[in-house]
Design a protein around this motif. Sequence first.
Motif, PDB file in Angstrom:
ATOM      1  N   GLU A  31       0.836  -1.195   0.000  1.00 29.26           N
ATOM      2  CA  GLU A  31       0.000   0.000   0.000  1.00 29.26           C
ATOM      3  C   GLU A  31       0.876   1.252   0.000  1.00 29.26           C
ATOM      4  OE1 GLU A  31      -2.966   0.051   2.984  1.00 29.26           O
ATOM      5  OE2 GLU A  31      -3.721  -1.954   2.525  1.00 29.26           O
ATOM      6  N   VAL A  32       0.809   2.013  -1.074  1.00 25.79           N
ATOM      7  CA  VAL A  32       1.589   3.237  -1.203  1.00 25.79           C
ATOM      8  C   VAL A  32       0.719   4.418  -0.791  1.00 25.79           C
ATOM      9  CG1 VAL A  32       2.914   4.697  -2.779  1.00 25.79           C
ATOM     10  CG2 VAL A  32       2.901   2.213  -3.091  1.00 25.79           C
ATOM     11  N   PRO A  33       1.192   5.278   0.113  1.00 23.97           N
ATOM     12  CA  PRO A  33       0.390   6.431   0.558  1.00 23.97           C
ATOM     13  C   PRO A  33       0.004   7.333  -0.607  1.00 23.97           C
ATOM     14  CG  PRO A  33       2.289   6.124   1.980  1.00 23.97           C
ATOM     15  CD  PRO A  33       2.480   5.205   0.814  1.00 23.97           C
ATOM     16  N   ARG A  34      -1.148   7.978  -0.493  1.00 32.83           N
ATOM     17  CA  ARG A  34      -1.630   8.892  -1.532  1.00 32.83           C
ATOM     18  C   ARG A  34      -1.140  10.330  -1.311  1.00 32.83           C
ATOM     19  NH1 ARG A  34      -5.646   6.985  -4.919  1.00 32.83           N
ATOM     20  NH2 ARG A  34      -5.536   4.712  -4.966  1.00 32.83           N
ATOM     21  N   THR A  35      -0.209  10.501  -0.368  1.00 26.72           N
ATOM     22  CA  THR A  35       0.356  11.818  -0.080  1.00 26.72           C
ATOM     23  C   THR A  35       1.869  11.771  -0.234  1.00 26.72           C
ATOM     24  OG1 THR A  35      -1.407  12.374   1.485  1.00 26.72           O
ATOM     25  CG2 THR A  35       0.632  13.611   1.683  1.00 26.72           C
ATOM     26  N   HIS A 241       6.825   3.377   7.184  1.00 19.08           N
ATOM     27  CA  HIS A 241       5.939   2.813   6.162  1.00 19.08           C
ATOM     28  C   HIS A 241       5.185   3.895   5.387  1.00 19.08           C
ATOM     29  CE1 HIS A 241       6.526  -1.218   7.735  1.00 19.08           C
ATOM     30  NE2 HIS A 241       6.220  -0.773   8.938  1.00 19.08           N
ATOM     31  N   GLY A 242       5.398   5.131   5.775  1.00 16.53           N
ATOM     32  CA  GLY A 242       4.480   6.151   5.295  1.00 16.53           C
ATOM     33  C   GLY A 242       4.976   7.051   4.195  1.00 16.53           C
ATOM     34  N   ILE A 243       4.692   8.337   4.372  1.00 22.71           N
ATOM     35  CA  ILE A 243       4.882   9.340   3.324  1.00 22.71           C
ATOM     36  C   ILE A 243       6.355   9.614   3.077  1.00 22.71           C
ATOM     37  CG2 ILE A 243       4.340  11.723   2.712  1.00 22.71           C
ATOM     38  CD1 ILE A 243       1.965  11.509   4.678  1.00 22.71           C
ATOM     39  N   LEU A 244       6.746   9.639   1.818  1.00 24.14           N
ATOM     40  CA  LEU A 244       8.127   9.973   1.470  1.00 24.14           C
ATOM     41  C   LEU A 244       8.299  11.488   1.418  1.00 24.14           C
ATOM     42  CD1 LEU A 244       9.077   7.404  -1.330  1.00 24.14           C
ATOM     43  CD2 LEU A 244       9.219   7.185   1.160  1.00 24.14           C
ATOM     44  N   SER A 245       9.505  11.925   1.753  1.00 26.24           N
ATOM     45  CA  SER A 245       9.845  13.345   1.748  1.00 26.24           C
ATOM     46  C   SER A 245      10.873  13.626   0.664  1.00 26.24           C
ATOM     47  CB  SER A 245      10.414  13.761   3.115  1.00 26.24           C
ATOM     48  OG  SER A 245       9.467  13.572   4.136  1.00 26.24           O
ATOM     49  N   VAL A 246      10.519  14.526  -0.249  1.00 22.58           N
ATOM     50  CA  VAL A 246      11.417  14.891  -1.342  1.00 22.58           C
ATOM     51  C   VAL A 246      12.078  16.222  -0.998  1.00 22.58           C
ATOM     52  CG1 VAL A 246      11.646  15.263  -3.827  1.00 22.58           C
ATOM     53  CG2 VAL A 246       9.849  13.744  -2.951  1.00 22.58           C
ATOM     54  N   VAL A 252      15.397  11.881  -1.860  1.00 23.89           N
ATOM     55  CA  VAL A 252      14.214  11.374  -1.161  1.00 23.89           C
ATOM     56  C   VAL A 252      14.603  10.676   0.132  1.00 23.89           C
ATOM     57  CG1 VAL A 252      12.173   9.897  -1.342  1.00 23.89           C
ATOM     58  CG2 VAL A 252      13.052  11.045  -3.378  1.00 23.89           C
ATOM     59  N   SER A 253      13.907  11.017   1.214  1.00 23.50           N
ATOM     60  CA  SER A 253      14.106  10.360   2.509  1.00 23.50           C
ATOM     61  C   SER A 253      12.832   9.629   2.901  1.00 23.50           C
ATOM     62  CB  SER A 253      14.463  11.387   3.580  1.00 23.50           C
ATOM     63  OG  SER A 253      14.510  10.766   4.863  1.00 23.50           O
ATOM     64  N   MET A 254      12.989   8.608   3.732  1.00 20.07           N
ATOM     65  CA  MET A 254      11.832   7.850   4.204  1.00 20.07           C
ATOM     66  C   MET A 254      11.102   8.563   5.324  1.00 20.07           C
ATOM     67  SD  MET A 254      12.990   3.883   4.149  1.00 20.07           S
ATOM     68  CE  MET A 254      11.272   3.373   4.121  1.00 20.07           C
ATOM     69  N   GLN A 281      16.868   0.178  -1.493  1.00 22.81           N
ATOM     70  CA  GLN A 281      17.225   0.789  -0.219  1.00 22.81           C
ATOM     71  C   GLN A 281      16.020   0.961   0.692  1.00 22.81           C
ATOM     72  OE1 GLN A 281      20.584   1.485   0.586  1.00 22.81           O
ATOM     73  NE2 GLN A 281      19.616   1.551   2.597  1.00 22.81           N
ATOM     74  N   ALA A 282      14.874   1.336   0.121  1.00 25.95           N
ATOM     75  CA  ALA A 282      13.658   1.510   0.922  1.00 25.95           C
ATOM     76  C   ALA A 282      13.239   0.182   1.551  1.00 25.95           C
ATOM     77  CB  ALA A 282      12.542   2.070   0.055  1.00 25.95           C
ATOM     78  N   LYS A 283      13.254  -0.883   0.776  1.00 28.30           N
ATOM     79  CA  LYS A 283      12.871  -2.193   1.300  1.00 28.30           C
ATOM     80  C   LYS A 283      13.854  -2.669   2.368  1.00 28.30           C
ATOM     81  CE  LYS A 283      12.519  -4.363  -2.668  1.00 28.30           C
ATOM     82  NZ  LYS A 283      12.247  -5.468  -3.623  1.00 28.30           N
ATOM     83  N   LEU A 284      15.134  -2.379   2.157  1.00 30.33           N
ATOM     84  CA  LEU A 284      16.141  -2.789   3.133  1.00 30.33           C
ATOM     85  C   LEU A 284      15.919  -2.083   4.467  1.00 30.33           C
ATOM     86  CD1 LEU A 284      18.690  -4.518   3.478  1.00 30.33           C
ATOM     87  CD2 LEU A 284      20.041  -2.508   2.836  1.00 30.33           C
TER      88      LEU A 284
END
Length: 329
Positions: A31-35, A241-246, A252-254, A281-284
Amino acid sequence: MKKIAKIIRNFFRRIRPAIIDGIIRQGYNKEVPRTIIIEPTNICNLRCSCCPHGNSNNEGREKGFMSRETFTKILSNIDLPIKDINLYLHGEPMLNKDLDFFVSQIESLKGVVATLFSNGYNVDMEMLRKILSYKKVRFSFSMDIINKEWYEDIRQPAKYEKALEFLHEIDAVFAEKNRKYDLNIMYDNESDRQAISDKLFSQFKRLKNLSFGSKFPWPDHFYTGDLSRIQNKRQSCLYIHGILSVFWTGDVSMCSFDYSGKMMIGNMLENKYSEIYNGKQAKLYRKYFLLQRWDKLPLCKNCLIPRFRNKTKNFTNNRENETARRHKA
């Protein structure tokens, strides 16, 4: 027997994420956030005690403003359905002179709205008018205007009287444009929150929603938060698990609390959103988090937020509710 069964259920409920999401899915998040958060700048006009900017010796990323070209490229690389683009992060977004252009580009996206967060101090009112000419934009201001002592202790070196003047000007611009805005306040005393909200709603006619919350202890910058609200029990973290920050550079940071850029997972100028969100990297990072390998997570290992008890309370303008009831009747 019921007590034993409950203990067993709770045990498997706790270990399920580690087994299913961590080991079997290897950190893949279906599930990918919509934000998504996009940072117009990491430069700020204040040095608030509630933020790493308030530490004169802070170490952070290179300072700068996102360009039109960078923003346009980032939008073109968003290949998953989203509903909201938050324009803020580690700086004051209204300082970016291209902010109205960013909002205009979001306006052209079907089903997507822009949400802006600002400290409301020394806001460019003409810029505000330009942005409010677009319909799909929401504003939320963080202004802790409880009283002079409280405000000036947090929003340094801002002055309480000037902040009130700016908020009255903001309110007038929103009235001129027939729009509403939200206000966020960091204040924990529950006994007088209702009285404060009533006073603010009566003073500022275009104020729609008011939220109260606690001061968060940022990772590596614990002085920003109320450490009396730290509890022993660690809660699940929403940010991993949530919103990514660009960031303004496209990196991009988690985590939106990643002030120094310690958990980078890609760059939106080089890759699509889908490639980054469930990239290697995100999955790791998610896998390490789910398996509680804090030593492998440069930001999470020193983070207090999963143990932080935030006391929040939201109020809505009662005049609007009363008007709605009268029309319905």
